[in-house]
Design a protein around this motif. Structure first.
Motif, PDB file in Angstrom:
ATOM      1  N   VAL A 269      10.691  -6.090  -0.497  1.00  0.00           N
ATOM      2  CA  VAL A 269      10.834  -5.570   0.862  1.00  0.00           C
ATOM      3  C   VAL A 269      10.751  -4.044   0.894  1.00  0.00           C
ATOM      4  O   VAL A 269      10.010  -3.474   1.705  1.00  0.00           O
ATOM      5  N   PRO A 270      11.516  -3.314   0.044  1.00  0.00           N
ATOM      6  CA  PRO A 270      11.376  -1.842   0.080  1.00  0.00           C
ATOM      7  C   PRO A 270       9.958  -1.367  -0.211  1.00  0.00           C
ATOM      8  O   PRO A 270       9.478  -0.411   0.409  1.00  0.00           O
ATOM      9  N   ALA A 275       4.872   0.916   1.674  1.00  0.00           N
ATOM     10  CA  ALA A 275       3.419   0.823   1.820  1.00  0.00           C
ATOM     11  C   ALA A 275       2.994   0.919   3.286  1.00  0.00           C
ATOM     12  O   ALA A 275       2.021   1.608   3.622  1.00  0.00           O
ATOM     13  N   LEU A 276       3.721   0.245   4.171  1.00  0.00           N
ATOM     14  CA  LEU A 276       3.381   0.291   5.601  1.00  0.00           C
ATOM     15  C   LEU A 276       3.618   1.675   6.180  1.00  0.00           C
ATOM     16  O   LEU A 276       2.873   2.125   7.065  1.00  0.00           O
ATOM     17  N   VAL A 277       4.651   2.349   5.710  1.00  0.00           N
ATOM     18  CA  VAL A 277       4.909   3.718   6.180  1.00  0.00           C
ATOM     19  C   VAL A 277       3.717   4.612   5.849  1.00  0.00           C
ATOM     20  O   VAL A 277       3.262   5.414   6.670  1.00  0.00           O
ATOM     21  N   LEU A 288      13.599   4.428   5.565  1.00  0.00           N
ATOM     22  CA  LEU A 288      13.263   3.119   6.119  1.00  0.00           C
ATOM     23  C   LEU A 288      13.329   2.034   5.042  1.00  0.00           C
ATOM     24  O   LEU A 288      13.768   0.911   5.310  1.00  0.00           O
ATOM     25  N   ALA A 289      12.909   2.366   3.823  1.00  0.00           N
ATOM     26  CA  ALA A 289      12.987   1.398   2.734  1.00  0.00           C
ATOM     27  C   ALA A 289      14.441   1.043   2.438  1.00  0.00           C
ATOM     28  O   ALA A 289      14.790  -0.129   2.233  1.00  0.00           O
ATOM     29  N   ALA A 338       3.754 -10.105   9.813  1.00  0.00           N
ATOM     30  CA  ALA A 338       4.079  -8.707  10.084  1.00  0.00           C
ATOM     31  C   ALA A 338       3.318  -7.741   9.183  1.00  0.00           C
ATOM     32  O   ALA A 338       2.768  -6.741   9.658  1.00  0.00           O
ATOM     33  N   TYR A 339       3.286  -8.006   7.877  1.00  0.00           N
ATOM     34  CA  TYR A 339       2.644  -7.064   6.955  1.00  0.00           C
ATOM     35  C   TYR A 339       1.138  -6.943   7.205  1.00  0.00           C
ATOM     36  O   TYR A 339       0.623  -5.819   7.289  1.00  0.00           O
ATOM     37  N   PRO A 340       0.387  -8.052   7.340  1.00  0.00           N
ATOM     38  CA  PRO A 340      -1.052  -7.905   7.619  1.00  0.00           C
ATOM     39  C   PRO A 340      -1.335  -7.188   8.936  1.00  0.00           C
ATOM     40  O   PRO A 340      -2.349  -6.503   9.066  1.00  0.00           O
ATOM     41  N   LEU A 341      -0.431  -7.364   9.919  1.00  0.00           N
ATOM     42  CA  LEU A 341      -0.611  -6.696  11.204  1.00  0.00           C
ATOM     43  C   LEU A 341      -0.202  -5.220  11.162  1.00  0.00           C
ATOM     44  O   LEU A 341      -0.359  -4.508  12.156  1.00  0.00           O
TER      45      LEU A 341
END
Length: 440
Positions: A269-270, A275-277, A288-289, A338-341
């Motif tokens: 999760v972190p 990665a998304l950040v 956020l992590a 959520a992650y792919p989006l």
């Protein structure tokens, strides 16, 4: 009226509606509980470090090892280090026979010292291979603590409090993980990943309390002479004997599913948030992590505390089935949606579900001691909760290869939901023990 047999006679099912006067623990029982709670919390405190700072640690240590710190390599070597950690955890089954032969307390002290020292040494790593070696040795200690703490509490506390305190005990691990997340959230920039690992020496201080205040439970002490006359490997033969083989194998498989889910989801999760950040250009990545890890840990604590109630209402099998269903939903929502989006708010929305599902391990804290007698209870607990890590290590390594091949963590991690669906089919292998006392 339906009756339930238990040690010392029979009691009626209707008696559960009138629990009688409150049960109070004496000083020795309280010390046994809090010593175990503290040890298991420090286990979680240490465990969370490796996942929380995985990305920055590998970003710094891969180049000195001649490896580019890109997303694919961080994912691959992150999973490789996770697989090695699980392999080390699998080696910690030896703490079970030690506890059954020599006592619960010395085994607990030894496991805490081992994971504490090697976590601190990880902060001095100069390349990724040294860091992985320290992580492996740390795992040999970490893997034994759950078995030691759960066995000690199950045997030491009053029978009427055993299940309730089992759920509270397991929440300690996530309290420790939450503490790590809060420390890194508040002081991460000052500490860095090296400073965080150096804090891993703190659990060694708990040994002073355990040595001074924790006594062996009466159940083990009553059979200590018999235990010491048997060979160190005798408990291992007993748990695989004809009467116990089926449940031991069933527990191994179910725990293997839990571990694959833990290391493929909660641990990442972190990394997923980090990665998304980067991809979305959001700010405050480390914060956020840490927040994501904290949210997951808070909801897992809630699930652990609720486990005794669920285990009594739904049975041990039913409670585990519910947690497996939550893990399936949480994994799919987090990594397949959520992650792919690239949707950070949606990812955070699924974290409570993932966190609650992560309480599946708490069911075993209650369930495993009820399945085996005192002479080989610790061995059964340690064996099933550690050897299952070897199965999971293979799965974790395969995930690492998949992450490297796809260049993303989304599809490989989302696919682990299948493991929990399969776990639902394996539940009949293990006996239901609701309303049964701890066997002697």
């Amino acid at each position: 009226m339906t009756t339930i047999k238990e040690a010392g006679g029979e009691r009626s099912r209707g008696d559960q509606a009138d629990p009688g006067p409150p049960v109070r623990m004496n000083r020795a029982q309280r010390n046994a509980f809090w010593g175990s709670f503290g040890g298991w919390a420090m286990d979680g405190f240490t465990l969370a470090m490796f996942g929380l700072v995985l990305a920055p640690t590998l970003t710094e240590l891969l180049p000195p090892s001649g490896i580019a710190p890109d997303v694919g390599n961080i994912g691959f070597y992150g999973q490789l280090s996770g697989a090695l950690f699980l392999a080390g955890w699998g080696c910690s089954f030896i703490w079970g026979p030690i506890a059954d032969r020599f006592g619960r307390r010395p085994a607990m002290i030894g496991s805490i010292l081992l994971f504490s020292v090697f976590t601190a040494l990880a902060g001095f790593s100069t390349n990724v291979w040294a860091w992985m070696a320290f992580r492996f040795l740390c795992a040999v200690g970490i893997g034994g603590e759950w078995a030691m703490a759960a066995t000690l509490v199950a045997e030491a506390v009053p029978e009427r409090l055993r299940v309730k305190l089992g759920g509270v005990l397991h929440s300690a691990n996530y309290v420790g993980q939450l503490l790590t997340a809060v420390i890194y959230l508040a002081f991460g920039q000052q500490l860095g990943w090296r400073g965080l690992f150096l804090l891993g020496i703190v659990p060694a201080l708990l040994v002073l309390f355990i040595r001074r205040n924790t006594k062996e439970p009466e159940k083990w002490a009553a059979q200590a002479e018999t235990a010491r006359r048997t060979s160190l490997l005798a408990p291992l033969r007993n748990i695989m004997s004809r009467g116990y083989r089926r449940r031991t194998v069933g527990n191994l498989l179910l725990l293997g599913a839990c571990v694959i889910g833990l290391w493929a989801t909660a641990t990442y999760v972190p990394t997923a948030v980090t990665a998304l950040v980067k991809e979305t250009g959001a700010s405050h990545g480390p914060q956020l992590a840490s927040l994501a890890a904290a949210i997951s840990a808070v909801f897992t604590v809630i699930g652990c505390i609720g486990t005794p109630w669920l285990a009594d209402k739904l049975g041990r099998r039913g409670a585990l089935a519910l947690f497996f269903a939550l893990m399936t939903v949480g994994i799919v929502g987090t990594y397949a949606i959520a992650y792919p989006l690239k949707n950070l708010p949606l990812l955070f929305a699924f974290l409570p579900i993932l966190g609650l599902g992560g309480a599946n391990f708490a069911v075993f804290t209650v369930w495993l001691p009820e399945q085996y007698p005192t002479l080989f209870r610790a061995t059964a607990f340690a064996f099933t909760t550690t050897i299952s890590r070897w199965f999971a290590a293979v799965g974790t390594f395969v995930l690492g290869v998949a992450i490297r091949g796809t260049g993303s963590i989304a599809v490989p991690l989302a696919s682990t939901a299948v493991v929990f669906v399969a776990g639902l089919l394996l539940l009949p292998l293990v006996p239901e023990t609701r309303n049964k006392p701890l066997p002697e």
